[in-house]
Design an enzyme around this catalytic site. Structure first.
Site, PDB file in Angstrom:
ATOM      1  CB  THR A   1      -0.991  -0.035   1.177  1.00 58.57           C
ATOM      2  OG1 THR A   1      -1.969   0.993   0.990  1.00 58.57           O
ATOM      3  CG2 THR A   1      -0.312   0.137   2.526  1.00 58.57           C
TER       4      THR A   1
ATOM      5  CE  LYS B   1      -1.932   0.443  -3.040  1.00 57.79           C
ATOM      6  NZ  LYS B   1      -3.376   0.658  -3.246  1.00 57.79           N
TER       7      LYS B   1
ATOM      8  CG  ASN C   1      -3.268  -4.417  -4.781  1.00 56.76           C
ATOM      9  OD1 ASN C   1      -3.167  -5.116  -5.799  1.00 56.76           O
ATOM     10  ND2 ASN C   1      -4.330  -4.481  -3.980  1.00 56.76           N
TER      11      ASN C   1
ATOM     12  CG  ASP D   1      -5.522  -1.387  -5.167  1.00 52.78           C
ATOM     13  OD1 ASP D   1      -6.070  -1.922  -4.190  1.00 52.78           O
ATOM     14  OD2 ASP D   1      -4.434  -0.791  -5.093  1.00 52.78           O
TER      15      ASP D   1
ATOM     16  N   GLY E   1      -1.386   8.410  -8.400  1.00 54.11           N
ATOM     17  CA  GLY E   1      -0.392   7.513  -7.837  1.00 54.11           C
ATOM     18  C   GLY E   1      -0.732   6.064  -8.132  1.00 54.11           C
ATOM     19  N   GLY E   2      -0.204   5.150  -7.311  1.00 49.90           N
ATOM     20  CA  GLY E   2      -0.430   3.728  -7.544  1.00 49.90           C
ATOM     21  C   GLY E   2      -1.893   3.344  -7.488  1.00 49.90           C
ATOM     22  CB  ALA E   3      -4.541   3.862  -4.958  1.00 50.59           C
TER      23      ALA E   3
ATOM     24  CE1 TYR F   1      -9.553   0.141   6.192  1.00 49.62           C
ATOM     25  CE2 TYR F   1      -8.767   0.171   3.936  1.00 49.62           C
ATOM     26  CZ  TYR F   1      -8.626  -0.234   5.258  1.00 49.62           C
ATOM     27  OH  TYR F   1      -7.562  -1.012   5.622  1.00 49.62           O
TER      28      TYR F   1
END
Length: 282
Positions: free
Chosen positions: A70, A74, A95, A110, A136-138, A228
């Site tokens: 995370t 990532k 991820n 993801d 970014g990665g997410a 979350y």
């Protein structure tokens, strides 16, 4: 013959409140698996980003079955791996890493997780034009999911312009020229957008606030988060007060974990059971 033990972990920063270990271990218990999931928090261990390679080496040497990755690793993890799934290669971010037979194989769950959440949580939401914050990665995984789920035009806003342009180029190569563009005037483009997705860390418990002035929101927007913790960010609270349809970060968290569990264990996960367990935290 007993099932082999599964030892998994999460590498990231500021992850002490992560629900991922409980999600995996609860599902493992329900399937009578010997399943342990550990946090590897670079902040708590007082390690800088350059320690990622050492953490990966240590996990491989000590018999980990796999790792989740995370923020902020990532993309940094990609050159340290032996193989990538087609999806991870296309997205340029990982991820989930499966450690097997001396190899490190990177996956991206993801993208699947966000897409599944969008299908379930906002099934008929308009998708003509969507604004995404963060690349970014997410953010890369979410952008691929959005275009894969029928968003006609995606406007990307990101403080690192070079990173944003690289993602735009990647998306247009995969989905067609003009499907993704760099945003230039957030207030103006949000005013005519159907949806807004925040993939930045702004709104997390450790990074409080909103990623844009809430006065720019309007009731015709749907608004999605991937954060979350907290489940109701300041952005979602403001959007709901206006009457916007919203999607919180629980969907992506659960459905990326469902796929990661299956990659680590080789067993099918019960998505409903994992959703129910996630909901028991809130």
């Amino acid at each position: 013959m007993s099932q082999p033990a599964i030892l998994a972990g999460l590498i990231g920063r500021g992850i002490q409140l992560s629900r991922t270990p409980a999600l995996h271990e609860h599902e493992g218990d329900a399937q009578a698996l010997r399943y342990l999931y550990r946090l590897i928090d670079a902040d708590q261990l007082q390690l800088d980003d350059s320690a990622l390679a050492q953490l990966l080496d240590a996990a491989q040497r000590t018999g980990f079955t796999g790792l989740n990755i995370t923020y902020p690793f990532k993309q940094a993890i990609v050159p340290l791996l032996d193989e990538l799934s087609d999806e991870a290669r296309g997205i340029g971010a990982v991820n989930t890493v499966v450690l097997k037979d001396g190899k490190r194989v990177g996956h991206n769950t993801d993208c699947l997780g966000f897409a599944e959440g969008l299908r379930r949580g906002l099934p008929d939401a308009p998708r003509r034009q969507v604004v995404q914050l963060g690349a970014g990665g997410a953010g890369s995984a979410v952008a691929h999911a959005l275009l894969g789920e029928g968003v006609e035009r995606l406007l990307l806003f990101e403080v690192d312009t070079a990173r944003a342009q690289a993602l735009v180029d990647n998306l247009n190569q995969r989905f067609g020229v003009g499907r993704a563009v760099l945003g230039s005037d957030l207030e103006a483009e949000l005013a005519v957008a159907d949806g807004l997705v925040n993939t930045t860390p702004v709104g997390m418990a450790k990074v409080p606030g909103t990623p844009l002035p809430v006065e720019w929101l309007h009731e015709r927007l749907w608004v999605a988060e991937i954060i979350y913790f907290p489940l109701q960010t300041e952005l979602l609270r403001a959007a709901r007060a206006l009457g916007c349809r919203t999607l919180d970060g629980s969907h992506m968290a659960v459905f990326q974990a469902v796929k990661a569990f299956e990659l680590f264990s080789g067993q099918q996960a019960d998505a409903r059971r994992m959703q129910a367990h996630f909901a028991s935290f809130t």
